[in-house]
Design a protein around this motif. Structure first.
Motif, mmCIF file in Angstrom:
data_model
loop_
_atom_site.group_PDB
_atom_site.id
_atom_site.type_symbol
_atom_site.label_atom_id
_atom_site.label_comp_id
_atom_site.label_asym_id
_atom_site.label_seq_id
_atom_site.Cartn_x
_atom_site.Cartn_y
_atom_site.Cartn_z
ATOM 1 N N CYS A 1 -6.372 -7.297 3.556
ATOM 2 C CA CYS A 1 -6.577 -6.383 2.438
ATOM 3 C C CYS A 1 -7.881 -5.601 2.615
ATOM 4 O O CYS A 1 -7.935 -4.401 2.358
ATOM 5 N N GLU A 2 -8.883 -6.310 3.084
ATOM 6 C CA GLU A 2 -10.137 -5.628 3.324
ATOM 7 C C GLU A 2 -9.933 -4.521 4.348
ATOM 8 O O GLU A 2 -10.375 -3.382 4.191
ATOM 9 N N TRP A 3 -9.239 -4.879 5.383
ATOM 10 C CA TRP A 3 -8.924 -3.946 6.466
ATOM 11 C C TRP A 3 -8.199 -2.709 5.919
ATOM 12 O O TRP A 3 -8.422 -1.592 6.362
ATOM 13 N N ALA A 4 -7.344 -2.962 4.924
ATOM 14 C CA ALA A 4 -6.537 -1.864 4.387
ATOM 15 C C ALA A 4 -7.199 -1.197 3.181
ATOM 16 O O ALA A 4 -6.583 -0.385 2.487
ATOM 17 N N HIS A 5 -8.447 -1.582 2.936
ATOM 18 C CA HIS A 5 -9.181 -1.031 1.794
ATOM 19 C C HIS A 5 -8.451 -1.273 0.478
ATOM 20 O O HIS A 5 -8.323 -0.376 -0.351
ATOM 21 N N ILE A 6 -7.970 -2.482 0.373
ATOM 22 C CA ILE A 6 -7.305 -2.857 -0.873
ATOM 23 C C ILE A 6 -8.165 -3.898 -1.573
ATOM 24 O O ILE A 6 -8.740 -4.784 -0.927
ATOM 25 N N ASP A 7 -8.226 -3.776 -2.850
ATOM 26 C CA ASP A 7 -9.017 -4.652 -3.671
ATOM 27 C C ASP A 7 -8.219 -5.934 -3.935
ATOM 28 O O ASP A 7 -7.199 -5.893 -4.628
ATOM 29 N N SER B 1 -3.286 -0.508 -5.063
ATOM 30 C CA SER B 1 -4.629 -0.545 -4.482
ATOM 31 C C SER B 1 -5.449 -1.707 -5.041
ATOM 32 O O SER B 1 -6.565 -1.955 -4.608
ATOM 33 N N ARG B 2 -4.901 -2.377 -5.991
ATOM 34 C CA ARG B 2 -5.576 -3.557 -6.533
ATOM 35 C C ARG B 2 -4.519 -4.652 -6.662
ATOM 36 O O ARG B 2 -3.558 -4.532 -7.436
ATOM 37 N N ARG C 1 0.834 -1.191 0.000
ATOM 38 C CA ARG C 1 0.000 0.000 0.000
ATOM 39 C C ARG C 1 0.871 1.243 0.000
ATOM 40 O O ARG C 1 0.591 2.231 -0.677
#
Lengths: 348, 348
Positions: B220-226, B195-196, B190
């Motif tokens: 990843c969800e926690w980090a707002h990553i797709d 981001s993806r 990140r």
DNA sequence: CTGAAAGCGCTAACAA
DNA sequence: TTGTTAGCGCTTTCAG
């Protein structure tokens, strides 16, 4: 879930402490089958030397009780354990991976169990551990041993012993035939226009290291190639890195390393110094270890069939252990050159 | 010299057939020392429970006769063999080499001998071989077993059993704490602007594969990553190669591979397709196997302390075998990210 | 502190 | 064909 902790602690119902199947013996089987224990032994070991129907009855009883022989108890009267030992000098060295694989495969195939030990490159420890192991094995396989010929011969006087990657008089030895691979490699480089080649030797006390050096020297002389032998280094990646300056200053357009580890270290250091491979210098290794094709450029190397070596050595050893018959010689352990990206036309 | 042949045939003076040291027993030692065999046993095993001077005499006798205990004979009355077993599912997989090393080291340190077997990825074979081994060992270590929980529990009912790289209720389990390494890796990517991210999963029946996938998804969800999870592939270099197109088409700027082997194959294929690493796509593996730093660029990976894992698991197992005391939990098996060259700023 | 004796589980003569 | 009987080398009560 939150604590992905390291050790899962068994709960109250600790399985390991009940241990219900308090090992069933031939006596249990005998009682159930209504025969004498010795008959059970016979029925299970020498099918045919017992009445077919009683044998069936015994087998059924053994089955239902889930009987399994106790190898230790069997070993006592027979003196045979169905265990073979493997001693490697350095379990850290990837060339042994293949030897272990091959040896394990051959052992399991023959119904033998493999016990493994390592000597951490110490000849004393090696002898001591081999000697300890000897008590419990039917035969011993030594992979690239560090011991003296005398020590090995001493071991071989007590139990059948075989050796991989080293030639010892009067001891079953399996070594790859280096000639072919080296000839190919030298021819390959000469074909690319190289006429001055450096050699980075490995540990001078290693039989294999000496052997490779000698054969290489012979072959180069034969091919009218100038071989510059540099100082020996440790057979590791860092050993290889340490040889980089000497290689660069040698004036050679190609270099042989005693093994792939050295070759890889050498390449890393060379590349970091701005030298192009194979543009400026071609590099050739020995062994073709796991990862030799991960480098970039990937490594050209003289491949030793280590896995086959371990397999054949173990097979030969077990042949001697069981049949006593001399192993059939002439295994296909020829080395060959694996051409990859680290060799190219001579610079200049 | 000309024929560097494969098998050195022992000569007439075949060492293996004379076998002179027809194993000396405690009876021999007893006779020489002028005591009863049982006293020899005591003197050698429980120093202090015997008169100091007779003990010395006995030791001297044993020494001069070069006495060594017969492990099989000892195992019979005691039921303890001083052998521990190690079962690996695939000896071909480099992650196991570290486990083997660690386990071997811990076993030798504790005076135990290591017997090794492999199951070639078959759960049936694995159970069968483990069961066979069980007869001769004091404890069994299973590395990343393929068996069912039930089978493992069944084994654990008979003898002490420990497991590395898998968590099983009521069985001593040593697993690395993936949280830390995964968190680091996600943060790392990140920070580089990704981001993806794509994920190439390993075999779905593997506990470790599922675990890695879950934790990664969570993080990843926690980090707002797709996180784009692709189709699972075999955990090998070729498996990795086969995932290359899917990765390319995923639209991700970075990719996690289930393990280093996959990551390496992926990188090879990607590079050959003209994709730059990390310029176009960053790659992260798991394990940090031997050779992960040979690639170019070298591989960024979440390192599992496999060697320590093997060592600790074996230590804990032996602690339970000997003392019976519960192993002290909380080993330092934290994973961590090893940043190398395969990760860089997000493209675009 | 030390000797005597029994037995671990299995095999291998030797009898029956 | 099957039962009987000794051990294999070591440990471990139990006496002395």
């Amino acid at each position: 879930m939150a604590d992905d902790s390291a050790v899962g602690e068994p709960g109250e119902t600790d399985a390991a402490s009940e241990r219900p199947s308090e090992s069933v013996t031939i006596y249990d089987v005998a009682k159930l089958a209504g025969v004498n224990p010795s008959t059970v032994s016979r029925a299970l070991n020498r099918p045919g030397r017992v009445n077919a129907v009683t044998e069936r009855r015994i087998r059924a009883a053994a089955e239902s009780l889930n009987y399994q022989v106790n190898p230790m108890a069997r070993a006592l009267p027979t003196g045979r354990t169905s265990i073979v030992g493997l001693v490697v000098s350095d379990i850290t060295n990837p060339v042994f991976f293949d030897v272990i694989r091959g040896a394990e495969a051959a052992a399991t195939r023959a119904g033998y169990t493999l016990v493994l030990t390592e000597s951490e490159e110490s000849d004393e420890r090696e002898y001591e551990r081999a000697q300890r192991m000897l008590r419990m094995v039917d035969g011993l396989l030594l992979a690239t041993p560090r011991m003296s010929d005398e020590q090995i011969t001493a071991l071989a006087r007590q139990k059948p012993v075989a050796v991989v990657n080293r030639l010892i008089d009067d001891v079953l030895s399996v070594v790859p035939d280096l000639q072919h691979g080296i000839a190919e490699a030298v021819r390959h480089l000469r074909g690319l226009g190289h006429s001055r080649i450096a050699y980075v030797p490995g540990p001078t006390l290693s039989w294999m290291a000496r052997r490779r050096g000698e054969l290489l020297a012979q072959r180069c002389e034969w091919a009218h190639i100038d071989l510059v032998t540099l100082d020996p280094v440790a057979p590791t990646v860092v050993g290889g890195r340490s040889a980089a300056v000497a290689v660069r200053d040698s004036g050679a357009t190609a270099v042989f390393a005693y093994n792939d580890l050295i070759a890889i270290g050498l390449m890393q250091e060379l590349v970091e110094t701005g030298i192009r491979i194979p543009g400026d210098i071609s590099v050739v290794g020995f062994d073709d270890i796991f990862g030799a094709d991960f480098t970039s450029p990937s490594l050209t190397t003289v491949k030793s069939p280590l896995r086959e070596g371990g397999d054949h050595a173990m097979s030969a050893l077990l042949g001697r252990v069981t049949g006593g018959e001399a192993p059939s010689g002439g295994f296909d352990l020829a080395t060959n050159l694996v051409v990859r990206g680290s060799t190219g036309p001579a610079a200049h």
